[in-house]
Scaffold this active site. Structure first.
Site, PDB file in Angstrom:
ATOM      1  N   LYS A   1       9.389  12.863  10.895  1.00  0.00           N
ATOM      2  CA  LYS A   1       9.019  11.573  11.470  1.00  0.00           C
ATOM      3  C   LYS A   1       7.495  11.494  11.617  1.00  0.00           C
ATOM      4  O   LYS A   1       6.820  12.523  11.662  1.00  0.00           O
ATOM      5  CB  LYS A   1       9.641  11.432  12.870  1.00  0.00           C
TER       6      LYS A   1
ATOM      7  N   ARG B   1      24.674  11.910  12.298  1.00  0.00           N
ATOM      8  CA  ARG B   1      25.989  11.698  11.666  1.00  0.00           C
ATOM      9  C   ARG B   1      26.574  12.999  11.141  1.00  0.00           C
ATOM     10  O   ARG B   1      27.779  13.160  11.080  1.00  0.00           O
ATOM     11  CB  ARG B   1      25.840  10.623  10.578  1.00  0.00           C
TER      12      ARG B   1
HETATM   13  N1  BES Z   1      17.572   9.788  16.414  1.00  0.00           N
HETATM   14  C1  BES Z   1      17.235   8.919  15.351  1.00  0.00           C
HETATM   15  C2  BES Z   1      17.474   7.445  15.711  1.00  0.00           C
HETATM   16  C3  BES Z   1      16.629   6.903  16.838  1.00  0.00           C
HETATM   17  C4  BES Z   1      15.366   6.396  16.604  1.00  0.00           C
HETATM   18  C5  BES Z   1      17.147   6.844  18.121  1.00  0.00           C
HETATM   19  C6  BES Z   1      14.623   5.879  17.662  1.00  0.00           C
HETATM   20  C7  BES Z   1      16.405   6.332  19.170  1.00  0.00           C
HETATM   21  C8  BES Z   1      15.142   5.850  18.931  1.00  0.00           C
HETATM   22  C9  BES Z   1      18.068   9.242  14.119  1.00  0.00           C
HETATM   23  O1  BES Z   1      18.381  10.578  13.956  1.00  0.00           O
HETATM   24  C10 BES Z   1      17.272   8.827  12.945  1.00  0.00           C
HETATM   25  O2  BES Z   1      16.254   9.433  12.698  1.00  0.00           O
HETATM   26  N2  BES Z   1      17.759   7.825  12.228  1.00  0.00           N
HETATM   27  C11 BES Z   1      17.107   7.342  11.062  1.00  0.00           C
HETATM   28  C12 BES Z   1      18.118   7.240   9.967  1.00  0.00           C
HETATM   29  C13 BES Z   1      17.515   7.013   8.596  1.00  0.00           C
HETATM   30  C14 BES Z   1      16.758   8.243   8.139  1.00  0.00           C
HETATM   31  C15 BES Z   1      18.619   6.695   7.630  1.00  0.00           C
HETATM   32  C16 BES Z   1      16.519   5.970  11.396  1.00  0.00           C
HETATM   33  O3  BES Z   1      17.135   5.217  12.151  1.00  0.00           O
HETATM   34  O4  BES Z   1      15.429   5.680  10.921  1.00  0.00           O
HETATM   35 MN    MN Z   2      16.882  11.634  12.920  1.00  0.00          MN
END
Ligand code: BES
Ligand code: MN
Ligand code: ZN
Length: 500
Positions: free
Chosen positions: A276, A350
């Site tokens: 990230k 997931r």
């Molecule tokens: N934990 C994150 C989602 C999240 C982001 C929760 C901000 C709370 C606040 C999750 O694991 C994630 O990184 N999701 C990605 C998925 C994508 C890579 C398909 C997302 O939502 O960008």
């Molecule tokens: Mn994630």
């Protein structure tokens, strides 16, 4: 568990010190006991209301310091709007609103649980007290340098004056159990990831044992034997080992199938190799809010001795980039036997849920399953922070969750599932891939992925709580970053539909 607020119930007696909270309707009318307690100060209130244009609308309040004719330091009048319109959750909010108006320095307060029509019913008084308890929570254990005037007293005593204090006290017992569960969930979410890593989270769930909950911790060797390679792949780049915790409360009929709750417990989500960006990454200490909710819920059910058999199962991992971390392109075989091509290591929740849901379903054959996960940024784009996204394979379960959400203020909005979305996660190399490959319908493709680990005969709902689990707007009953969202909702679902 933090207990900065000491709640007591007593009769309608005008207090001699501290802060007095009273309620009026939108015609500035008070109940008889309140009017008696205000005595000569009633005139002061009328004049102050006029000067401040306070009319008793719901959500408004009027504060008076050193009110002449009263012994208390401060009087706060809270507008209750039209009392006939008040629903259960409004009483919870009234209690929260009172505590929200408590000056930082105040150590003693009295809340008159009376409306113009008379004393509030005992169950409503208990709702109000629950709101007070929830609102009093603050996560300040790491603040060591607060100035004298910013420091709250070591403990605060709030007395709720009621028509039948004994009845209110006994109705409060179950509400307190649920509030304690929600506050525990907040604590877990607020803790930083250097303190709360998978093993430590698992250790803390051990506190449930003294309530009669059976707590089992699966370590890496055990998970490897079970074939939980999707979950283990997420944790393999971390210095902290992964864990699964299974919590069982058997308050229902012997041998009756349990209800099951499954939580995403990513103690920190860096994104892994698909790392990230830096901005806001610290929030990813809260990526275990689903697991925190399940843990808090198990506390609530056990502490109020719910007449239900319930299982909570949480997958605890840390998603880190490392020489041992999993790569995009890797293919893992999940416990279900289905293979997964990892497209993006940041779509890790997931992967964890897939294995834990499969495990819980195989082992417990539950009546229904609800999973909770801070799963996608996309659900925040769709719904903001007001509703969690709900996906379900069963209309009755979806309907019940919606109703419980309306009643508790922890609301869910149903989102679609469908084979067109499901196709988006087919993989060239494996049975499925872990992202849809596009930002479009990101919360839905995530739900479709989880759905592949649920058999169609088991009613299942997935709650995407990325927008509600932490950093949601402050409310009357929550000023904390970690919200404890879902504990009250799921306790209510169980209480209204599944207790014998
Ligand atoms: N934990 C994150 C989602 C999240 C982001 C929760 C901000 C709370 C606040 C999750 O694991 C994630 O990184 N999701 C990605 C998925 C994508 C890579 C398909 C997302 O939502 O960008
Ligand atoms: Mn994630
Ligand atoms: Zn995550």
């Amino acid at each position: 568990m933090p207990d900065a607020l000491k709640l007591a119930f007593g009769p309608f007696v005008a207090p001699a010190r501290g802060v007095l909270f009273v309620f009026c309707d939108d015609g500035l009318k008070f109940g008889a006991a309140t009017t008696r307690a205000l005595g000569a100060a009633a005139d002061l209130v009328t004049r102050a209301a006029k000067a401040e244009r306070f009319t008793g609308k719901s959500g408004s309040s009027l504060g008076l310091s050193a009110p002449a004719g009263l012994k208390v330091d401060r009087l706060v009048v809270i507008g209750a709007g039209k009392p006939a319109d008040l629903q259960q959750y409004d009483f919870v909010k009234l209690g929260g609103a009172a505590v929200g108006k408590l000056p930082v320095s105040a150590s003693e307060a009295t809340i008159f649980a009376e409306l113009p029509g008379g004393a509030m019913r005992a169950d409503r008084v208990a709702d109000l007290a629950q709101g007070a308890k929830l609102a009093a929570y603050a996560f300040d254990r790491y603040k060591t340098k607060r100035k004298e005037d910013e420091r709250p007293p070591a403990s605060r005593k709030v007395t709720v004056a009621a028509g039948d204090p004994a009845a209110a006290r006994s109705a409060f017992a179950a509400r307190e159990a649920v509030a304690d569960g929600a506050l525990w969930a907040r604590d877990l979410v607020n803790e930083p990831a250097n303190v709360l890593y998978p093993e430590e989270f698992a250790r803390r769930t051990g506190a449930l044992k003294k309530l009669g909950v059976a707590v089992e911790v699966l370590d890496v060797a055990r998970m490897r034997k079970l074939g939980m390679n999707a979950l283990l792949g997420v944790g393999q780049g971390s210095a902290h080992d992964s864990r699964v915790v299974v919590m069982r409360w058997n308050g229902g009929r012997k041998g009756e199938a349990p209800v099951a709750f499954i939580g995403k417990g990513v103690c920190f989500d860096t994104g892994g190799i698909s790392i990230k960006s830096a901005a806001g990454m610290e929030d990813m200490k809260g990526d275990m809010a689903g697991a925190a909710c399940v843990t808090g819920l198990m506390h609530a059910l056990a502490a109020r001795k719910a007449r239900v058999n319930a299982v909570g199962a949480i997958g605890l991992v840390e998603n880190m980039p490392d020489g041992k971390a999993q790569r995009p392109g890797d293919i893992v075989k999940s416990m279900s036997g289905q293979t997964i091509e990892i497209i993006n290591t940041d779509a890790e929740g997931r992967l964890v849920l897939g294995d834990v849901i499969w495990y819980a379903a195989q082992r417990f054959k539950p009546k229904f399953m609800v999973d909770l996960a801070t799963l996608t940024g996309a659900i925040m784009v769709a719904l903001g922070h007001e509703y969690a996204g709900m996906f379900a394979n069963n209309d009755q379960l979806a309907e019940r969750l919606s109703k419980a959400g309306q009643a508790t203020g922890e609301r869910v909005w149903r989102m679609p599932l469908g084979k067109e979305y499901d196709k988006m996660i087919d993989s060239k190399f494996a049975d499925m891939k872990n992202t849809g490959g596009s930002r479009h319908a990101g919360a839905i493709t995530a739900a479709q992925f989880i759905k592949r680990f649920v058999d169609d005969k088991t009613p299942w709902a997935h709650l995407d709580i990325a927008g509600t689990g932490f950093d949601s707007p402050q409310s009357e009953i929550n000023k904390s970053w970690g919200s404890g969202w879902g504990v009250r909702l799921l306790d209510r679902l169980v209480a209204d539909y599944y207790e014998r």
